[in-house]
Design a protein around this motif. Structure first.
Motif, PDB file in Angstrom:
ATOM      1  N   ASP A  17      34.500  79.813  72.306  1.00 40.70           N
ATOM      2  CA  ASP A  17      33.832  79.789  71.080  1.00 40.70           C
ATOM      3  C   ASP A  17      34.975  79.359  69.997  1.00 40.70           C
ATOM      4  O   ASP A  17      35.965  80.176  70.130  1.00 40.70           O
ATOM      5  CB  ASP A  17      32.877  81.001  70.295  1.00 40.70           C
ATOM      6  CG  ASP A  17      32.211  80.412  69.144  1.00 40.70           C
ATOM      7  OD1 ASP A  17      31.154  80.054  69.112  1.00 40.70           O
ATOM      8  OD2 ASP A  17      32.840  80.704  68.237  1.00 40.70           O
ATOM      9  N   GLU A  18      34.838  78.414  69.096  1.00 42.74           N
ATOM     10  CA  GLU A  18      35.927  78.076  68.095  1.00 42.74           C
ATOM     11  C   GLU A  18      35.953  78.655  66.885  1.00 42.74           C
ATOM     12  O   GLU A  18      36.859  78.408  66.003  1.00 42.74           O
ATOM     13  CB  GLU A  18      35.798  76.452  68.010  1.00 42.74           C
ATOM     14  CG  GLU A  18      35.982  75.515  69.179  1.00 42.74           C
ATOM     15  CD  GLU A  18      35.846  74.155  68.728  1.00 42.74           C
ATOM     16  OE1 GLU A  18      35.513  73.651  67.851  1.00 42.74           O
ATOM     17  OE2 GLU A  18      36.061  73.108  69.831  1.00 42.74           O
ATOM     18  N   SER A  19      35.397  79.629  66.714  1.00 40.64           N
ATOM     19  CA  SER A  19      35.250  80.512  65.638  1.00 40.64           C
ATOM     20  C   SER A  19      36.709  81.018  65.464  1.00 40.64           C
ATOM     21  O   SER A  19      37.364  81.221  66.396  1.00 40.64           O
ATOM     22  CB  SER A  19      34.183  81.696  65.396  1.00 40.64           C
ATOM     23  OG  SER A  19      32.869  81.145  65.678  1.00 40.64           O
ATOM     24  N   SER A 127      30.326  91.385  71.129  1.00 45.96           N
ATOM     25  CA  SER A 127      30.779  90.272  70.512  1.00 45.96           C
ATOM     26  C   SER A 127      29.999  90.253  69.216  1.00 45.96           C
ATOM     27  O   SER A 127      28.832  90.267  69.203  1.00 45.96           O
ATOM     28  CB  SER A 127      30.886  89.009  71.198  1.00 45.96           C
ATOM     29  OG  SER A 127      31.637  89.351  72.576  1.00 45.96           O
ATOM     30  N   MET A 128      30.689  89.676  67.950  1.00 45.27           N
ATOM     31  CA  MET A 128      29.962  89.549  66.852  1.00 45.27           C
ATOM     32  C   MET A 128      30.471  88.147  66.247  1.00 45.27           C
ATOM     33  O   MET A 128      31.780  87.941  66.258  1.00 45.27           O
ATOM     34  CB  MET A 128      30.341  90.543  65.963  1.00 45.27           C
ATOM     35  CG  MET A 128      29.593  92.029  66.306  1.00 45.27           C
ATOM     36  SD  MET A 128      29.680  93.175  65.035  1.00 45.27           S
ATOM     37  CE  MET A 128      29.022  94.395  65.624  1.00 45.27           C
ATOM     38  N   PHE A 129      29.615  87.430  65.640  1.00 44.94           N
ATOM     39  CA  PHE A 129      29.833  86.017  65.023  1.00 44.94           C
ATOM     40  C   PHE A 129      29.124  86.224  63.581  1.00 44.94           C
ATOM     41  O   PHE A 129      28.125  86.585  63.267  1.00 44.94           O
ATOM     42  CB  PHE A 129      29.530  84.919  65.908  1.00 44.94           C
ATOM     43  CG  PHE A 129      29.940  84.938  67.201  1.00 44.94           C
ATOM     44  CD1 PHE A 129      31.125  84.031  67.451  1.00 44.94           C
ATOM     45  CD2 PHE A 129      29.466  85.680  68.072  1.00 44.94           C
ATOM     46  CE1 PHE A 129      31.619  83.956  68.732  1.00 44.94           C
ATOM     47  CE2 PHE A 129      30.047  85.412  69.627  1.00 44.94           C
ATOM     48  CZ  PHE A 129      31.090  84.897  69.787  1.00 44.94           C
ATOM     49  N   ALA A 130      29.963  85.526  62.648  1.00 44.57           N
ATOM     50  CA  ALA A 130      29.464  85.595  61.161  1.00 44.57           C
ATOM     51  C   ALA A 130      30.192  84.488  60.521  1.00 44.57           C
ATOM     52  O   ALA A 130      31.178  84.047  60.979  1.00 44.57           O
ATOM     53  CB  ALA A 130      29.948  87.033  60.978  1.00 44.57           C
ATOM     54  N   THR A 131      29.894  84.252  59.371  1.00 47.82           N
ATOM     55  CA  THR A 131      30.302  83.012  58.481  1.00 47.82           C
ATOM     56  C   THR A 131      30.732  83.757  57.218  1.00 47.82           C
ATOM     57  O   THR A 131      30.110  84.727  56.481  1.00 47.82           O
ATOM     58  CB  THR A 131      29.460  81.999  58.124  1.00 47.82           C
ATOM     59  OG1 THR A 131      28.945  81.504  59.147  1.00 47.82           O
ATOM     60  CG2 THR A 131      30.039  81.034  57.222  1.00 47.82           C
ATOM     61  N   THR A 135      35.085  82.032  51.973  1.00 44.43           N
ATOM     62  CA  THR A 135      35.787  80.912  52.435  1.00 44.43           C
ATOM     63  C   THR A 135      35.031  79.962  53.306  1.00 44.43           C
ATOM     64  O   THR A 135      35.363  78.827  53.618  1.00 44.43           O
ATOM     65  CB  THR A 135      37.121  81.408  53.617  1.00 44.43           C
ATOM     66  OG1 THR A 135      36.604  82.152  54.636  1.00 44.43           O
ATOM     67  CG2 THR A 135      37.973  82.484  52.893  1.00 44.43           C
ATOM     68  N   GLY A 136      33.719  80.236  53.908  1.00 45.64           N
ATOM     69  CA  GLY A 136      33.070  79.413  54.745  1.00 45.64           C
ATOM     70  C   GLY A 136      33.490  79.429  55.930  1.00 45.64           C
ATOM     71  O   GLY A 136      33.102  78.725  57.080  1.00 45.64           O
ATOM     72  N   LEU A 137      34.542  80.104  56.397  1.00 49.51           N
ATOM     73  CA  LEU A 137      35.132  80.115  57.918  1.00 49.51           C
ATOM     74  C   LEU A 137      34.032  80.945  58.638  1.00 49.51           C
ATOM     75  O   LEU A 137      33.544  81.804  58.382  1.00 49.51           O
ATOM     76  CB  LEU A 137      36.469  80.811  57.960  1.00 49.51           C
ATOM     77  CG  LEU A 137      37.445  80.116  57.120  1.00 49.51           C
ATOM     78  CD1 LEU A 137      38.878  80.993  57.183  1.00 49.51           C
ATOM     79  CD2 LEU A 137      37.662  78.793  57.784  1.00 49.51           C
ATOM     80  N   GLU A 230      44.437  86.838  52.392  1.00 46.79           N
ATOM     81  CA  GLU A 230      45.308  85.903  52.045  1.00 46.79           C
ATOM     82  C   GLU A 230      45.248  84.938  53.213  1.00 46.79           C
ATOM     83  O   GLU A 230      45.692  83.825  53.247  1.00 46.79           O
ATOM     84  CB  GLU A 230      46.599  86.319  51.707  1.00 46.79           C
ATOM     85  CG  GLU A 230      46.822  87.439  50.454  1.00 46.79           C
ATOM     86  CD  GLU A 230      47.843  88.243  50.270  1.00 46.79           C
ATOM     87  OE1 GLU A 230      48.722  88.429  51.272  1.00 46.79           O
ATOM     88  OE2 GLU A 230      48.194  88.672  49.251  1.00 46.79           O
ATOM     89  N   ALA A 231      45.358  85.348  54.488  1.00 48.25           N
ATOM     90  CA  ALA A 231      45.460  84.788  55.616  1.00 48.25           C
ATOM     91  C   ALA A 231      44.345  83.703  55.529  1.00 48.25           C
ATOM     92  O   ALA A 231      44.830  82.708  56.231  1.00 48.25           O
ATOM     93  CB  ALA A 231      45.434  85.696  56.933  1.00 48.25           C
ATOM     94  N   MET A 232      43.340  84.050  55.292  1.00 51.52           N
ATOM     95  CA  MET A 232      42.025  83.067  55.784  1.00 51.52           C
ATOM     96  C   MET A 232      42.309  81.954  54.403  1.00 51.52           C
ATOM     97  O   MET A 232      42.055  80.944  54.724  1.00 51.52           O
ATOM     98  CB  MET A 232      40.852  83.857  55.280  1.00 51.52           C
ATOM     99  CG  MET A 232      40.256  84.764  56.524  1.00 51.52           C
ATOM    100  SD  MET A 232      38.607  85.286  56.572  1.00 51.52           S
ATOM    101  CE  MET A 232      38.855  86.250  55.307  1.00 51.52           C
ATOM    102  N   ASP A 233      42.802  82.417  53.373  1.00 48.16           N
ATOM    103  CA  ASP A 233      42.909  81.447  52.361  1.00 48.16           C
ATOM    104  C   ASP A 233      44.042  80.393  52.637  1.00 48.16           C
ATOM    105  O   ASP A 233      44.028  79.043  52.789  1.00 48.16           O
ATOM    106  CB  ASP A 233      43.590  81.927  51.011  1.00 48.16           C
ATOM    107  CG  ASP A 233      42.142  82.646  50.316  1.00 48.16           C
ATOM    108  OD1 ASP A 233      41.156  82.063  50.500  1.00 48.16           O
ATOM    109  OD2 ASP A 233      42.573  83.497  49.481  1.00 48.16           O
ATOM    110  N   MET A 234      45.319  81.105  53.417  1.00 40.64           N
ATOM    111  CA  MET A 234      46.166  79.876  53.985  1.00 40.64           C
ATOM    112  C   MET A 234      45.733  79.151  55.052  1.00 40.64           C
ATOM    113  O   MET A 234      46.076  77.992  55.130  1.00 40.64           O
ATOM    114  CB  MET A 234      47.301  81.008  54.556  1.00 40.64           C
ATOM    115  CG  MET A 234      48.637  80.186  55.146  1.00 40.64           C
ATOM    116  SD  MET A 234      49.542  79.015  53.998  1.00 40.64           S
ATOM    117  CE  MET A 234      50.119  80.341  53.028  1.00 40.64           C
TER     118      MET A 234
END
Length: 273
Positions: A17-19, A127-131, A135-137, A230-234
């Motif tokens: 999965d590309e998340s 396993s967990m997946f979320a948005t 950031t919308g990531l 900060e990492a997600m913003d980067m």
């Protein structure tokens, strides 16, 4: 994968999965160049780590998927090559590796806090997946163990030094505080549960195979949250502008000197006789 909890997702499907996972967040928190130009290639210690995870957290999976061949001493042997032709080489343990896993299992069984956690009702490899709403990531994480009664997840770490001094160094080097913050963030997004604690079971992969349960401090977890966002913003910035991926590759110019201990040495005048 759709947002939610997956209890029976294979490790292979999870990684396909590309998340965004914590490995990506930890890597880019060092620098974008560290993420984009330093791919993880695996190692023998990583294989031992994978095996001990299965042995401790999913013993039935370990027995089913891993081949233990203590009588094979080298991967250059005909016996090993025959096995590797029909089985996943990453799931074959030979020689001293088998003894290492057995000794690590014995060591873990002596830790009452660890055994108490495993004995409570819960699930392994969740396993967990979320948005991310900020950031919308698309995010993902895979918990080693989630107890229904203990107010914190558990992560098993194979390491060289399980002492407080040794593991704290690994803690900083591998940014485990960022991992803890990331996992708790995804947990909150998926389940609504807001936990403020995370436990690490550190176990040495060399003799004498010491182990210890560690609970992350509040200040370290708060720092992990800060670094995580900060990492997600980067990461978003690098997606919008690929030139930012090189940030951290060229270090700033600075003065350099010999190590400090050399300035402290006393030198006697040489005497010629």
């Amino acid at each position: 994968m759709h947002p939610g909890i997956y209890y029976d997702l294979s490790n292979e499907d999870y990684h396909k999965d590309e998340s965004i996972g914590s490995t990506t967040i930890k890597a880019i928190s060092v620098s974008p160049a560290n993420l984009y130009f330093n791919p993880f290639k695996g190692s023998k210690s990583a294989q031992i780590g994978t095996a001990i995870h299965a042995a401790l957290l999913e013993p039935t999976v370990f027995e089913k998927e891993f081949l233990l061949k203590p009588d094979i001493s080298t991967r250059a042997s005909k016996e090993y090559k025959t096995l590797a032709a029909d089985s996943d080489p990453e799931k074959i343990l030979i020689g001293n590796e088998v003894d290492t896993i057995n000794r690590m299992i014995e060591s873990a069984q002596l830790n009452n806090d660890f055994i108490d956690y495993l004995s409570t009702k819960g699930r392994s490899e969740v396993s967990m997946f979320a948005t991310c709403p900020t950031t919308g990531l698309k995010l993902k994480c895979r918990f080693d163990r989630l107890s229904d009664s203990h107010p914190y997840p558990l992560d098993v770490k194979s390491c060289r030094d399980a002492t407080q001094r040794g593991f704290s160094q690994a803690f900083g080097q591998y940014h485990y505080h960022v991992q803890a913050a990331f996992y708790l963030y995804v947990l909150k997004l998926v389940t609504g549960r807001e936990l403020n604690q995370f436990a690490f079971f550190a176990i040495e992969n060399t003799a004498p195979f010491k182990n210890c349960m560690y609970y992350i401090g509040e200040d370290s977890l708060e720092l992990g949250r800060k670094v995580m966002f900060e990492a997600m913003d980067m990461l978003l910035g690098c997606m919008d502008d690929p030139s930012l991926q090189y940030e951290g590759m060229v270090l700033p110019s600075s003065e350099i000197n010999v190590p400090g201990y050399l300035f402290e040495e006393e030198f006697d005048d040489e005497v010629y006789l």
